[in-house]
Design a protein around this motif. Structure first.
Motif: not given
Length: 431
Positions: A111-135
């Motif tokens: 098989s051959s598959v072409r890969v291209r970049a479509g229209e850009s999109m955005q999503r927020d990044v978490s504002a947290r710097t700590e979550l449970g025991g994760l830092l």
């Protein structure tokens, strides 16, 4: 919105809020048994394969169940071979990992598959710097926090992968803590410790007298009824035992040894240090079990991909150790410059040794000789993170913590400068 080919971290200069901008991945089958097929994706990672759970499924027996993965990263669109049986070919050459150019064609089996970049999109990044025991304030960690926040309220099965010591168990605990099942039982099963004789009893329970010496008891799924089962190190589970686990996941019914079937209501979270995609392609892990477990897959970044979090982590470990005096600057510099194959766990051990006077070894982050025995991207990440940290630390010291003065000298906006300083655990006055 114009198309981009990279994942970009954007900080709004007016609000200080961060978001990601990345392309929709457009995949098109242009040759092979599948025929012409096109699909657009809105996530940063997409798998291609012949398995029923692959993101872009190819009806081609020469393609592995999980053949390769596409990842949108800061450098562009990267293809990674998942230890496929027939390999990934790009421009006539076999590649194991490569950055793609616009409209590149991947050859996977027949098989051959072409890969291209479509229209850009955005999503927020978490504002947290700590979550449970994760830092962590680095981009990879705040992307992980965002996924945890989105997935936790659902009942979707989650597969957590990552290197040893990276914090997979902490991710599982955070998922449970933010879920509607938080007050219900959490039962862990260590899959690496199971044997054929005991696995059925450990998961499903057994009736008294069901086998020699059986006193009777309920298994993990019944004990967790209404809550969560955590399958730790699921990649270590022998192939012979995997059908037993698949059966209960598919039917949500357990049958104790020697007893009658009983329905159970549980959410399943699994962790693995191994790449289960490669295990599937190598025949050591069932593809149907993988797809059942990986409703959502969360990848915990290794410490080398979030080197900017080291100062935050060191500060936390010093507090946990109850140190009354800060570690000397020379020790902190060595800790920050270190290379930690054991990830956060190894860093914590290094801080504990430093606290009793054992100096960390000099391994070098900025200015260290490059090694051709290690891939380029981790070394680049360490070098850039070290340069960023050292520059900001010196800048804020020279400006006596005055962010406005530091912004003027560095020609970085005050909002972005404050975000960078926060990411590296560096204080500063907001004036």
């Amino acid at each position: 919105m114009a198309a981009t080919t990279t994942l970009t971290h954007v900080i709004d200069a007016r609000t200080g809020r961060a978001h990601l901008e990345f392309p929709r991945l457009v995949l098109e089958s242009i040759k092979g048994p599948t025929g012409r097929r096109q699909k657009t994706f809105t996530t940063e990672r997409v798998t291609i394969g012949s398995g029923d759970g692959a993101g872009f499924k190819l009806d081609d027996a020469t393609v592995s169940a999980l053949h390769c993965e596409l990842r949108v990263v800061e450098e562009g669109i990267r293809v990674v071979d998942l230890h496929s049986k027939n390999g990934v070919r790009l421009g006539g050459r076999r590649v194991f990992e490569a950055l793609l150019e616009p409209d590149d064609v991947l050859v996977l089996g027949a098989s051959s598959v072409r890969v291209r970049a479509g229209e850009s999109m955005q999503r927020d990044v978490s504002a947290r710097t700590e979550l449970g025991g994760l830092l962590g304030s680095s981009l990879p960690m705040r992307m992980l926090f965002d996924w945890i926040e989105r997935v936790a309220p659902t009942d979707t099965s989650v597969l957590i992968t990552g290197e040893t010591g990276s914090g997979k168990e902490l991710v599982a605990e955070a998922l449970v803590a933010l879920s509607p099942r938080a007050r219900q039982p959490l039962v862990m099963v260590d899959c690496a410790a199971q044997s054929d004789e005991l696995f059925g009893a450990a998961l499903f329970g057994h009736e008294k007298g069901a086998f020699t010496g059986a006193a009777g008891g309920i298994g993990a799924f019944e004990r967790a009824n209404g809550g969560t089962v955590l399958l730790d190190s699921v990649g270590e589970l022998p192939l012979s035992l995997q059908p037993h686990l698949l059966g209960v996941l598919e039917r949500r019914v357990v049958q104790p040894i020697g007893g009658a079937p009983r329905p159970v209501d549980v959410r399943v979270i699994a962790t693995s240090q191994r790449s289960l995609e490669r295990e599937v392609n190598d025949g050591r892990f069932r593809a149907d079990l993988y797809f059942r477990l990986a409703g959502v897959q969360l990848v915990v970044p290794p410490l080398e991909e979030r080197a900017g979090d080291i100062p935050l982590l060191v500060a936390r470990f010093c507090r946990e150790l109850g140190l009354k005096k800060p570690l000397p600057a020379s020790v902190l510099e060595r800790l920050f410059a270190g290379h930690y194959p054991g990830n956060v766990r190894e860093l914590k051990n290094a801080v504990a040794r430093a606290a009793v006077g054992v100096m960390p070894p000099v391994t070098g982050r900025v200015g260290a000789a490059l090694s051709t025995d290690e891939p380029w991207w981790p070394q680049r990440e360490r070098a850039l993170a070290g340069l960023e940290f050292n520059y900001l630390a010196r800048l804020l010291e020279d400006c006596e913590g005055n962010m406005s003065e530091a912004a003027r000298r560095s020609e970085i906006s005050r909002v972005q400068l404050y975000a960078l300083a926060t990411r590296h655990g560096l204080g500063g006055k907001k004036r």
